[in-house]
Design a protein around this motif. Sequence first.
Motif, PDB file in Angstrom:
ATOM      1  N   GLN A 183      17.279 -61.576  28.446  1.00 46.01           N
ATOM      2  CA  GLN A 183      16.050 -60.917  28.006  1.00 46.01           C
ATOM      3  C   GLN A 183      15.790 -59.660  28.843  1.00 46.01           C
ATOM      4  OE1 GLN A 183      14.498 -61.632  25.408  1.00 46.01           O
ATOM      5  NE2 GLN A 183      12.537 -60.621  25.566  1.00 46.01           N
ATOM      6  N   ILE A 184      16.009 -59.773  30.140  1.00 46.29           N
ATOM      7  CA  ILE A 184      15.807 -58.605  31.005  1.00 46.29           C
ATOM      8  C   ILE A 184      16.762 -57.486  30.603  1.00 46.29           C
ATOM      9  CG2 ILE A 184      16.137 -57.770  33.356  1.00 46.29           C
ATOM     10  CD1 ILE A 184      14.904 -60.309  34.328  1.00 46.29           C
TER      11      ILE A 184
ATOM     12  N   ARG B  74      17.983 -56.987  27.658  1.00 46.07           N
ATOM     13  CA  ARG B  74      17.511 -56.400  26.395  1.00 46.07           C
ATOM     14  C   ARG B  74      16.382 -55.417  26.641  1.00 46.07           C
ATOM     15  NH1 ARG B  74      15.236 -60.202  22.476  1.00 46.07           N
ATOM     16  NH2 ARG B  74      15.304 -58.433  21.093  1.00 46.07           N
ATOM     17  N   MET B  75      15.508 -55.765  27.598  1.00 42.00           N
ATOM     18  CA  MET B  75      14.374 -54.876  27.864  1.00 42.00           C
ATOM     19  C   MET B  75      14.838 -53.548  28.424  1.00 42.00           C
ATOM     20  SD  MET B  75      11.575 -57.378  29.457  1.00 42.00           S
ATOM     21  CE  MET B  75      10.983 -58.798  28.578  1.00 42.00           C
ATOM     22  N   LYS B  76      15.956 -53.576  29.175  1.00 41.93           N
ATOM     23  CA  LYS B  76      16.421 -52.336  29.777  1.00 41.93           C
ATOM     24  C   LYS B  76      17.214 -51.493  28.788  1.00 41.93           C
ATOM     25  CE  LYS B  76      16.776 -53.831  34.557  1.00 41.93           C
ATOM     26  NZ  LYS B  76      17.709 -54.389  35.527  1.00 41.93           N
ATOM     27  N   MET B  77      17.686 -52.141  27.735  1.00 43.72           N
ATOM     28  CA  MET B  77      18.547 -51.446  26.788  1.00 43.72           C
ATOM     29  C   MET B  77      17.740 -50.536  25.877  1.00 43.72           C
ATOM     30  SD  MET B  77      21.493 -53.727  25.068  1.00 43.72           S
ATOM     31  CE  MET B  77      20.245 -54.419  24.021  1.00 43.72           C
TER      32      MET B  77
ATOM     33  N   TYR C  63      18.182 -62.822  20.149  1.00 44.92           N
ATOM     34  CA  TYR C  63      18.676 -61.752  21.002  1.00 44.92           C
ATOM     35  C   TYR C  63      18.939 -60.492  20.208  1.00 44.92           C
ATOM     36  CZ  TYR C  63      19.470 -64.973  24.781  1.00 44.92           C
ATOM     37  OH  TYR C  63      19.318 -65.858  25.774  1.00 44.92           O
TER      38      TYR C  63
ATOM     39  N   LEU D 161       9.547 -54.215  22.687  1.00 44.73           N
ATOM     40  CA  LEU D 161      10.875 -53.625  22.612  1.00 44.73           C
ATOM     41  C   LEU D 161      10.968 -52.627  21.450  1.00 44.73           C
ATOM     42  CD1 LEU D 161      13.251 -56.626  23.340  1.00 44.73           C
ATOM     43  CD2 LEU D 161      12.589 -54.765  24.820  1.00 44.73           C
TER      44      LEU D 161
ATOM     45  N   LYS E  69       8.541 -49.430  22.318  1.00 47.35           N
ATOM     46  CA  LYS E  69       8.625 -48.760  23.616  1.00 47.35           C
ATOM     47  C   LYS E  69       9.111 -47.313  23.497  1.00 47.35           C
ATOM     48  CE  LYS E  69      13.252 -49.988  25.167  1.00 47.35           C
ATOM     49  NZ  LYS E  69      14.057 -50.890  25.948  1.00 47.35           N
TER      50      LYS E  69
ATOM     51  N   ARG F 284       8.439 -43.906  29.357  1.00 44.03           N
ATOM     52  CA  ARG F 284       9.058 -45.213  29.591  1.00 44.03           C
ATOM     53  C   ARG F 284       8.176 -46.150  30.393  1.00 44.03           C
ATOM     54  NH1 ARG F 284      14.699 -44.455  28.548  1.00 44.03           N
ATOM     55  NH2 ARG F 284      15.222 -46.416  29.519  1.00 44.03           N
TER      56      ARG F 284
ATOM     57  N   GLU G 126       8.342 -49.762  28.867  1.00 42.84           N
ATOM     58  CA  GLU G 126       9.518 -50.514  29.283  1.00 42.84           C
ATOM     59  C   GLU G 126       9.300 -51.097  30.681  1.00 42.84           C
ATOM     60  OE1 GLU G 126      13.267 -48.524  28.726  1.00 42.84           O
ATOM     61  OE2 GLU G 126      14.071 -49.522  30.495  1.00 42.84           O
TER      62      GLU G 126
ATOM     63  N   LEU H 116       6.894 -54.026  30.591  1.00 39.84           N
ATOM     64  CA  LEU H 116       7.497 -55.224  30.005  1.00 39.84           C
ATOM     65  C   LEU H 116       8.321 -55.956  31.064  1.00 39.84           C
ATOM     66  CD1 LEU H 116       8.808 -54.097  26.491  1.00 39.84           C
ATOM     67  CD2 LEU H 116       6.843 -55.529  27.006  1.00 39.84           C
ATOM     68  N   LEU H 117       9.149 -55.190  31.768  1.00 47.72           N
ATOM     69  CA  LEU H 117       9.974 -55.793  32.811  1.00 47.72           C
ATOM     70  C   LEU H 117       9.109 -56.401  33.904  1.00 47.72           C
ATOM     71  CD1 LEU H 117      12.887 -53.280  33.277  1.00 47.72           C
ATOM     72  CD2 LEU H 117      13.095 -55.699  32.840  1.00 47.72           C
TER      73      LEU H 117
ATOM     74  N   PHE I  52       7.446 -59.633  32.692  1.00 46.88           N
ATOM     75  CA  PHE I  52       8.361 -60.764  32.584  1.00 46.88           C
ATOM     76  C   PHE I  52       8.761 -61.279  33.959  1.00 46.88           C
ATOM     77  CE2 PHE I  52      12.589 -62.647  32.021  1.00 46.88           C
ATOM     78  CZ  PHE I  52      12.254 -63.630  31.111  1.00 46.88           C
TER      79      PHE I  52
ATOM     80  N   PHE J   7       8.074 -65.797  23.066  1.00 46.18           N
ATOM     81  CA  PHE J   7       9.387 -65.847  23.712  1.00 46.18           C
ATOM     82  C   PHE J   7       9.364 -66.764  24.924  1.00 46.18           C
ATOM     83  CE2 PHE J   7      12.111 -64.409  27.141  1.00 46.18           C
ATOM     84  CZ  PHE J   7      13.328 -64.657  26.560  1.00 46.18           C
TER      85      PHE J   7
END
Lengths: 198, 201
Positions: free
Chosen positions: A165-166, A168-171, B7, B108, B111, B117, B120, B123-124, B127, B154
Amino acid sequence: MNPEEVEFLGEKQLISIIPTFNSSTIHLVSGDIGPFRASLPVNVPLWVAVNLKQQRKCKIQPPDWMDVEQLELLKEAEKASRNFVKMPSEHYMIEGKLLLSIATDDIARADEVRTIIKDIWDIRMAKLRSSVNTLITGKSYGNVDNLTIMEINSMRPLIPHAMDQIHRMKMERPRFSTPSQSTSLGLLNSSTVISTFK
Amino acid sequence: MSLCYSYTPNYFSIEDILVTQERIPSKFLVNVPKLGKLNPSAEENDIKQGTALDLPFWLADPLSFARHPLISIELPRVYKEAYREILKADATAVDLHKLGLYFYELGLYVKRLDPRREVEAILLHTFRSRFKELMDFADDVVCDPVKQNRLDMFERTLFQKAHFSRMQLKSWLNNSEMRLEAATMVINHKKRKRIDVDDLF
């Protein structure tokens, strides 16, 4: 994997027993075991040992590490070290659990051994959790040296999923859809869109 | 495992359909005839230029990104500065479920509307800072429904999977004639000394 599946893997570990019966070699797919001569030690897989012990056909010789002094040393080392200490057996938890449940009479000071194994497990789990947490928060890398299969498995499926998941968030996310000019203009006249809203 | 499907959102992923169903604020840039039905608050047949509407993401995104965009879209409320500040302050205290069922997944998607950014990053950050709590929570034998309700969809799937496997491990550890357990003295001792992890490191 289930813990039971990991246990199944661990049951292939060889262990020394002293049989109380005579038998010629037994041929199995996984390899030959025996021959059994009464009161002569022989190496067999753990699952065979457990089975024979339950039928009272053998005495189990506990592995060398299953000894209070050695385990105490190991526990102290585990406490003192930042990293995971190498365990004497890749499946210490499984061997410990199986032998301590069926062969207490063959193990010296079984109760103490049980408590120490449990303590070592707890210390290692606490370390593992904090290591996982640093990994996820991105402060540093995770430390998985010398972990046994059972311990690694205890963090599944949480860690792989969280890491994915991490990632995916960075992608960069590809666009939801890339309409060509014709669809974007044709969309207004198309009856499908309107009917969705009726 | 259903988690694996989410995914890479695909055509058949129900999760993904539900995520793109979420509405995001959009504004019409041109007059659109005969689509007045989209605007429940007006009786007119046409949509006028400048009308503000909340459109589902699956519709708004393609419309806003065409060569001649028909609408302009902006970040949903929960990803904007004010909410970002709240999440930055303490993400663990936030009821993510209230902010939208699919906080991360929709995040996602949207964003890229934020060129700096920051979405993004938040979000990171969210989480990561909520992860430890999730992990501890999955370890508890008793699930507290109040806590569970604060998770985003999720996190909820993740929690359920993790909780299930932890419970399997627990039952494996306890399931034998002779349990591997801590000494009775330790259990009876009211305040069991926890291994201070910080000391170890």
